[in-house]
Structures are given as structure tokens and as C-alpha cells.
Design an enzyme around this catalytic site. Structure first.
Site, PDB file in Angstrom:
ATOM      1  N   CYS A  99     -10.945  13.681  -9.862  1.00  0.00           N
ATOM      2  CA  CYS A  99     -10.452  14.825 -10.646  1.00  0.00           C
ATOM      3  C   CYS A  99     -10.131  14.457 -12.085  1.00  0.00           C
ATOM      4  O   CYS A  99     -10.584  15.120 -13.030  1.00  0.00           O
ATOM      5  CB  CYS A  99      -9.265  15.498  -9.962  1.00  0.00           C
ATOM      6  SG  CYS A  99      -7.725  14.553  -9.912  1.00  0.00           S
TER       7      CYS A  99
ATOM      8  N   HIS B 224      -3.315  16.387  -8.734  1.00  0.00           N
ATOM      9  CA  HIS B 224      -4.670  16.886  -8.949  1.00  0.00           C
ATOM     10  C   HIS B 224      -4.719  17.671 -10.249  1.00  0.00           C
ATOM     11  O   HIS B 224      -3.756  18.349 -10.612  1.00  0.00           O
ATOM     12  CB  HIS B 224      -5.083  17.772  -7.774  1.00  0.00           C
ATOM     13  CG  HIS B 224      -6.530  18.125  -7.760  1.00  0.00           C
ATOM     14  ND1 HIS B 224      -7.512  17.200  -7.524  1.00  0.00           N
ATOM     15  CD2 HIS B 224      -7.167  19.303  -7.968  1.00  0.00           C
ATOM     16  CE1 HIS B 224      -8.697  17.800  -7.571  1.00  0.00           C
ATOM     17  NE2 HIS B 224      -8.516  19.074  -7.852  1.00  0.00           N
TER      18      HIS B 224
ATOM     19  N   HIS C 257     -13.268  21.413 -10.920  1.00  0.00           N
ATOM     20  CA  HIS C 257     -12.557  20.196 -10.534  1.00  0.00           C
ATOM     21  C   HIS C 257     -13.397  19.379  -9.562  1.00  0.00           C
ATOM     22  O   HIS C 257     -14.412  19.853  -9.051  1.00  0.00           O
ATOM     23  CB  HIS C 257     -11.194  20.544  -9.916  1.00  0.00           C
ATOM     24  CG  HIS C 257     -11.297  21.287  -8.624  1.00  0.00           C
ATOM     25  ND1 HIS C 257     -10.663  20.865  -7.484  1.00  0.00           N
ATOM     26  CD2 HIS C 257     -11.961  22.417  -8.280  1.00  0.00           C
ATOM     27  CE1 HIS C 257     -10.917  21.714  -6.495  1.00  0.00           C
ATOM     28  NE2 HIS C 257     -11.709  22.653  -6.953  1.00  0.00           N
TER      29      HIS C 257
END
Length: 120
Positions: free
Chosen positions: A26, A78, A90
């Protein structure tokens, strides 16, 4: 910048990855897109990006290009890039690929922490 991020959809996930050839995690995806498309250097981890002294943006005021952060138990784990209309790009998990998801999806709605505006 958004076209660059969207163009990477389908690139394989790889823990620690930071290139289209090697795959992305990510934060590697976010670092790559901001460096490649805007010449902006960001920290390597989602947690370090979240700690940047930048304006915090609530979900309802996000703009395309804002960073979006997610986590559990109050901790960021994240990051993705908001592309507009409640969607973000993502690199979600092992075995997956870079993808486009909705902020109001079942998991992401509950894991939402905040947004950050890098581009002014």
C-alpha cells in the site's frame, strides 16, 4: 497523478514492493505515484505518512489526490489515494492486485481513520 494511480490497477501486490515491475504494497504504491507523477517524496510507511504535519480531512471533504488512511484499534495500517466519487486506489493484500474500492465498502467504512491533503 490520478491517471498514473489508476493505470497501476491490476499490478500484483508484493509486501515491501515499490515498483510496477516488482509489485506494490500500500505505501509503496502511494510513494511511487506521488514521486513519479508529482515529484513529491513521501515517507515509506502508512504510519509515517499519517504522522505528516498536513491538514487532516474528514471523509465528506476529500478531494481527488488526498491520502486516505485505515486501521484497527485506533492505529493506521493502510493507505490509499482518493480518486473521487467515494473511491480510492490501493494495494490491499497478499495474493491481490492494486485495485479501486469504495470508501463505503463494508470493511473500509469501519476501518476508516482520516484523510490527509498533500497537494494544495
Amino acid at each position: 497523478m490520478l491517471f498514473r494511480a489508476l493505470g497501476l490497477v491490476g499490478t500484483p501486490y508484493r509486501h515491501g514492493g515499490n515498483s510496477p515491475q516488482g509489485g506494490f504494497d500500500c505505501s509503496g504504491l502511494v510513494v511511487y505515484v506521488f514521486r513519479d507523477a508529482a515529484g513529491i517524496e513521501l515517507p515509506r510507511t502508512a504510519r509515517a505518512m499519517a504522522a505528516l504535519p498536513l491538514p487532516t480531512i474528514p471523509r465528506e471533504h476529500l478531494q481527488p489526490g488526498d491520502l486516505v488512511f485505515f486501521g484497527q484499534a485506533g492505529r493506521v495500517g493502510h493507505v490509499g489515494i482518493h480518486v473521487g466519487e467515494g473511491r480510492f486506489v490501493h494495494a490491499p493484500n497478499e495474493g491481490g492486485t492494486v485495485r479501486l474500492d469504495r470508501l463505503d465498502g463494508p470493511y473500509w467504512r469501519n476501518a476508516w481513520r482520516f484523510g490527509k491533503r498533500v497537494l494544495r
